[in-house]
Design a protein around this motif. Structure first.
Motif, PDB file in Angstrom:
ATOM      1  N   GLU A 152     -10.505   4.060  11.249  1.00  0.00           N
ATOM      2  CA  GLU A 152      -9.588   2.928  11.341  1.00  0.00           C
ATOM      3  C   GLU A 152      -9.773   2.199  12.681  1.00  0.00           C
ATOM      4  O   GLU A 152     -10.187   2.808  13.665  1.00  0.00           O
ATOM      5  N   LYS A 153      -9.422   0.937  12.702  1.00  0.00           N
ATOM      6  CA  LYS A 153      -9.443   0.175  13.951  1.00  0.00           C
ATOM      7  C   LYS A 153      -8.020  -0.183  14.356  1.00  0.00           C
ATOM      8  O   LYS A 153      -7.231  -0.633  13.521  1.00  0.00           O
ATOM      9  N   PRO A 154      -7.670  -0.005  15.629  1.00  0.00           N
ATOM     10  CA  PRO A 154      -6.336  -0.413  16.097  1.00  0.00           C
ATOM     11  C   PRO A 154      -6.084  -1.885  15.785  1.00  0.00           C
ATOM     12  O   PRO A 154      -6.992  -2.719  15.917  1.00  0.00           O
ATOM     13  N   ALA A 155      -4.872  -2.209  15.377  1.00  0.00           N
ATOM     14  CA  ALA A 155      -4.537  -3.585  14.993  1.00  0.00           C
ATOM     15  C   ALA A 155      -3.632  -4.233  16.037  1.00  0.00           C
ATOM     16  O   ALA A 155      -2.518  -3.760  16.273  1.00  0.00           O
ATOM     17  N   GLN A 156      -4.126  -5.300  16.624  1.00  0.00           N
ATOM     18  CA  GLN A 156      -3.323  -6.100  17.545  1.00  0.00           C
ATOM     19  C   GLN A 156      -3.230  -7.533  17.046  1.00  0.00           C
ATOM     20  O   GLN A 156      -3.133  -8.482  17.812  1.00  0.00           O
ATOM     21  N   ALA A 157      -3.286  -7.636  15.718  1.00  0.00           N
ATOM     22  CA  ALA A 157      -3.095  -8.885  14.978  1.00  0.00           C
ATOM     23  C   ALA A 157      -2.737  -8.452  13.556  1.00  0.00           C
ATOM     24  O   ALA A 157      -2.496  -7.271  13.324  1.00  0.00           O
TER      25      ALA A 157
ATOM     26  N   TYR B 145      -2.706  -0.327  12.578  1.00  0.00           N
ATOM     27  CA  TYR B 145      -4.160  -0.262  12.426  1.00  0.00           C
ATOM     28  C   TYR B 145      -4.599  -0.932  11.141  1.00  0.00           C
ATOM     29  O   TYR B 145      -3.812  -1.190  10.236  1.00  0.00           O
ATOM     30  N   TYR B 146      -5.900  -1.244  11.089  1.00  0.00           N
ATOM     31  CA  TYR B 146      -6.503  -1.787   9.874  1.00  0.00           C
ATOM     32  C   TYR B 146      -7.015  -0.615   9.049  1.00  0.00           C
ATOM     33  O   TYR B 146      -7.704   0.266   9.547  1.00  0.00           O
ATOM     34  N   TYR B 147      -6.680  -0.648   7.778  1.00  0.00           N
ATOM     35  CA  TYR B 147      -6.948   0.468   6.900  1.00  0.00           C
ATOM     36  C   TYR B 147      -8.426   0.783   6.693  1.00  0.00           C
ATOM     37  O   TYR B 147      -9.280  -0.089   6.711  1.00  0.00           O
ATOM     38  N   SER B 148      -8.677   2.049   6.426  1.00  0.00           N
ATOM     39  CA  SER B 148      -9.842   2.492   5.684  1.00  0.00           C
ATOM     40  C   SER B 148      -9.315   3.555   4.741  1.00  0.00           C
ATOM     41  O   SER B 148      -8.172   3.997   4.881  1.00  0.00           O
TER      42      SER B 148
ATOM     43  N   LYS C 250       0.834  -1.199   0.000  1.00  0.00           N
ATOM     44  CA  LYS C 250       0.000   0.000   0.000  1.00  0.00           C
ATOM     45  C   LYS C 250       0.864   1.243   0.000  1.00  0.00           C
ATOM     46  O   LYS C 250       1.786   1.366   0.768  1.00  0.00           O
ATOM     47  N   THR C 251       0.506   2.195  -0.857  1.00  0.00           N
ATOM     48  CA  THR C 251       1.326   3.390  -0.984  1.00  0.00           C
ATOM     49  C   THR C 251       0.801   4.565  -0.198  1.00  0.00           C
ATOM     50  O   THR C 251       1.551   5.309   0.400  1.00  0.00           O
ATOM     51  N   MET C 252      -0.511   4.775  -0.191  1.00  0.00           N
ATOM     52  CA  MET C 252      -1.091   5.843   0.608  1.00  0.00           C
ATOM     53  C   MET C 252      -1.863   5.182   1.730  1.00  0.00           C
ATOM     54  O   MET C 252      -2.545   4.212   1.519  1.00  0.00           O
ATOM     55  N   LYS C 253      -1.744   5.702   2.909  1.00  0.00           N
ATOM     56  CA  LYS C 253      -2.119   4.913   4.048  1.00  0.00           C
ATOM     57  C   LYS C 253      -3.307   5.401   4.844  1.00  0.00           C
ATOM     58  O   LYS C 253      -3.221   6.390   5.513  1.00  0.00           O
ATOM     59  N   LYS C 254      -4.373   4.651   4.825  1.00  0.00           N
ATOM     60  CA  LYS C 254      -5.526   4.879   5.691  1.00  0.00           C
ATOM     61  C   LYS C 254      -6.301   3.583   5.834  1.00  0.00           C
ATOM     62  O   LYS C 254      -6.410   2.824   4.909  1.00  0.00           O
ATOM     63  N   PRO C 255      -6.970   3.270   7.029  1.00  0.00           N
ATOM     64  CA  PRO C 255      -7.528   1.984   7.339  1.00  0.00           C
ATOM     65  C   PRO C 255      -9.005   1.915   7.643  1.00  0.00           C
ATOM     66  O   PRO C 255      -9.644   2.903   7.786  1.00  0.00           O
ATOM     67  N   PHE C 256      -9.545   0.685   7.946  1.00  0.00           N
ATOM     68  CA  PHE C 256     -10.954   0.504   8.326  1.00  0.00           C
ATOM     69  C   PHE C 256     -11.201  -0.871   8.850  1.00  0.00           C
ATOM     70  O   PHE C 256     -10.334  -1.680   8.908  1.00  0.00           O
ATOM     71  N   ALA C 257     -12.420  -1.171   9.187  1.00  0.00           N
ATOM     72  CA  ALA C 257     -12.791  -2.487   9.582  1.00  0.00           C
ATOM     73  C   ALA C 257     -14.127  -2.728   8.974  1.00  0.00           C
ATOM     74  O   ALA C 257     -14.987  -1.904   9.014  1.00  0.00           O
ATOM     75  N   GLY C 258     -14.373  -3.891   8.493  1.00  0.00           N
ATOM     76  CA  GLY C 258     -15.604  -4.119   7.793  1.00  0.00           C
ATOM     77  C   GLY C 258     -15.272  -4.273   6.342  1.00  0.00           C
ATOM     78  O   GLY C 258     -14.217  -3.947   5.926  1.00  0.00           O
ATOM     79  N   LEU C 259     -16.175  -4.719   5.517  1.00  0.00           N
ATOM     80  CA  LEU C 259     -15.785  -5.039   4.168  1.00  0.00           C
ATOM     81  C   LEU C 259     -16.931  -4.913   3.189  1.00  0.00           C
ATOM     82  O   LEU C 259     -17.383  -5.905   2.732  1.00  0.00           O
ATOM     83  N   LEU C 260     -17.337  -3.725   2.872  1.00  0.00           N
ATOM     84  CA  LEU C 260     -18.369  -3.564   1.866  1.00  0.00           C
ATOM     85  C   LEU C 260     -17.818  -2.717   0.741  1.00  0.00           C
ATOM     86  O   LEU C 260     -17.177  -1.724   0.987  1.00  0.00           O
ATOM     87  N   VAL C 261     -18.070  -3.100  -0.477  1.00  0.00           N
ATOM     88  CA  VAL C 261     -17.676  -2.261  -1.594  1.00  0.00           C
ATOM     89  C   VAL C 261     -18.772  -1.222  -1.752  1.00  0.00           C
ATOM     90  O   VAL C 261     -19.928  -1.557  -1.914  1.00  0.00           O
ATOM     91  N   LEU C 262     -18.400   0.058  -1.673  1.00  0.00           N
ATOM     92  CA  LEU C 262     -19.383   1.119  -1.773  1.00  0.00           C
ATOM     93  C   LEU C 262     -19.408   1.639  -3.195  1.00  0.00           C
ATOM     94  O   LEU C 262     -18.389   1.984  -3.756  1.00  0.00           O
ATOM     95  N   VAL C 263     -20.587   1.707  -3.780  1.00  0.00           N
ATOM     96  CA  VAL C 263     -20.720   2.161  -5.157  1.00  0.00           C
ATOM     97  C   VAL C 263     -21.738   3.273  -5.239  1.00  0.00           C
ATOM     98  O   VAL C 263     -22.848   3.129  -4.743  1.00  0.00           O
TER      99      VAL C 263
END
Length: 539
Positions: free
Chosen positions: A333-338, A507-510, A3-16
């Protein structure tokens, strides 16, 4: 994928964004509201794409452009599903190991020549050729003979890819897999025009030499300034391509590209400056989308102080991830501890939710671990430590926060240095670092492409960490046909990784975006940057 530009999330829906209603009598994809409007969009790539050769690209910036320029046997539709692209038909053997693909008769290169099965055979074997040095060759190890050839232990003749004729490609797998359609839509599986590549080894370096087969062709590449692609009139699905011209600028200063968006010079930007997020959150043009990846710091386990596992664990315990996501990134973003992000589901269960974290921040324990490590290593003082990151406003702010936490909580002074993306990739590839920022995005939504990053022989694993048990568990998971058992093996592999900790998950990206309200139909994939083939400019 890196990943080149960095931002995270949690959850997984493709938004259209819903596209404009099509005119019943238009006969093409343009709606009446777009008549007379130039269908052009300008976005920001942030930095120069390191490579537009599908065999060599490893990062999301290069992949963003490649996904507009090419199409494989399968492609992603608006919903993010893998559907047939250049493959008009496929036959599968009873043992599910041999796939015979028939190519579309109207598949053409941007120069008008037909796309042949030989172009696929050439491209895939080129990726696997040890001389090519592709960091993503391991994504083809599912093919019979591919791994042996790539590692110099087998012959190219033994690789299970063969053009039976101009329009028939036969692929033999090492073992049945349930996600081949997802793999085949990834850029490492794109075709490359054999005649062009063999005639010019630098064919992918300049727009004038570039040939592609997707909805767009490369028309201009001003290095470190901009890339321009335009609708490929030779593409079989050209009538379904709304956006005629796409331009990427290369501006890495967040404040500058934000101002360019506000002045109308850019139509879409991602990774907003953190100090403007709150004021933009109520803007109808602001959007936060899931992104299947993890922001992290790699540790070079062959270099002090990270040769000691206790130091690696102490660094993980000493930082406040929630403060980073709440105060710095601020985009859901969600903190990543895995390692594996949220969103990879199997049997109705989210892999991450089954075990959400492997540790809690614990400064007291971290201090004790540092003391023990110093005693074990015979250090009279803690070794000088440098943290490297690629140039980007958000990366700088996160690195500064981590630097301050390590100083406050552990008494460790960490020096910060930064490099432009292309240089940074080369630096980390050469393993010339102690601690370095990295992001990893799954090429498809499953724990496997995430965990593959730390395979011992993966060129993407730049930490020098090798664990035979980890490698064995991942290898077993890739041939396991029982889905429940496959997930169990992947959990066991992550357990090994999180015990040794050759990295620090943050963290997990968004992704957060600003997209001009003039545009409708932009697709925001869960593991890619926005796709604008179906977008329309309405005013």
């Amino acid at each position: 994928m890196i990943k080149t530009m960095k931002k995270p999330f949690a959850g997984l829906l493709v938004l259209v964004l819903i596209m404009s209603v099509l005119s019943a009598c238009s006969g093409n994809s343009k709606s009446t509201s777009t008549e007379g409007v130039k269908q052009e969009i300008t976005m920001n790539a942030v930095s120069e794409p390191p490579s537009l050769d599908p065999a060599l690209a490893t990062d999301t910036t290069s992949g963003w452009i490649l996904d507009h320029l090419y199409e494989g046997l399968y492609m992603k539709n608006k919903s993010g599903d893998s559907v047939k692209g250049l493959a008009k038909g496929v036959k599968v053997s009873k043992d599910k190991k041999v796939y015979t693909f028939k190519l579309r008769d109207d598949a053409k290169w941007s120069d008008g020549d037909p796309v042949k099965a030989q172009d696929f055979e050439y491209a895939w074997k080129h990726v696997l050729d040890p001389k090519t040095g592709s960091s993503f060759a391991f994504y083809m190890y599912y093919i019979k003979g591919a791994e042996a050839y790539n590692k110099g232990k087998g012959s190219v003749e033994d690789v299970g890819v063969k053009a039976l004729d101009d329009k028939t490609l036969q692929v033999e797998l090492a073992a049945p897999i349930g996600f081949i359609e997802k793999l085949l839509s990834f850029w490492v599986y794109y075709p490359v025009k054999k005649e062009t590549a063999e005639g010019n080894k630098n064919w992918a370096a300049e727009a004038k030499d570039y040939v592609s087969n997707g909805p767009y062709k490369l028309t201009e590449w001003k290095h470190n300034r901009s890339v321009v692609i335009e609708k490929n009139k030779s593409y079989y699905g050209k009538d379904d391509v709304n956006m005629e011209k796409v331009t990427w600028k290369m501006v890495n200063d967040a404040t500058t590209y934000y101002q360019m968006y506000k002045s109308g010079e850019l139509d879409l930007i991602q990774t907003l400056p953190s100090d403007v997020i709150n004021q933009e959150k109520d803007n109808k043009e602001y959007k936060v989308t899931p992104y299947f990846g993890t922001y992290m710091y790699m540790f070079n386990v062959d270099k002090e102080p990270f040769n000691n596992q206790k130091v690696r664990e102490a660094f993980n315990l000493a930082i406040d991830r929630k403060m980073i996501t709440d105060k710095i990134t601020q985009a859901g973003e969600k903190p990543a501890q895995a390692f594996v992000p949220y969103g990879a589901e199997s049997g109705g269960k989210d892999f991450r939710k089954e075990k959400e974290q492997y540790f809690q921040e614990d400064v007291k324990k971290a201090k004790q671990l540092i003391k023990e490590a110093m005693k074990e290593e015979g250090w009279s003082q803690f070794p000088e430590t440098e943290l490297k990151y690629n140039t980007l406003d958000s990366n700088k702010k996160i690195a500064e926060a981590v630097q301050e936490m390590l100083k406050k909580n552990l008494g460790v002074d960490v020096k910060l240095t930064n490099q432009e993306w292309k240089t940074y990739l080369d630096t980390t590839k050469q393993k010339n670092f102690q601690m370095a920022r990295m992001g990893w995005i799954g090429i498809y939504v499953d724990p496997t492409p995430i965990l593959d990053y730390y395979l011992g022989d993966s060129p993407n694993n730049r930490t020098n960490w090798v664990n035979p048990k980890y490698d064995k568990l991942l290898a077993q998971s890739k041939t396991e046909q029982n889905e429940k058992k496959r997930m169990e093996l992947l959990h066991q592999a992550e357990n090994v990784l999180m015990k040794d900790l050759p990295f620090m998950p943050v963290y997990y990206y968004s992704n957060n975006y600003l997209t001009s309200s003039k545009f409708k139909g932009v697709v925001y994939p869960v593991n890619r940057y926005p796709y604008v083939r179906w977008a329309e400019k309405t005013e």
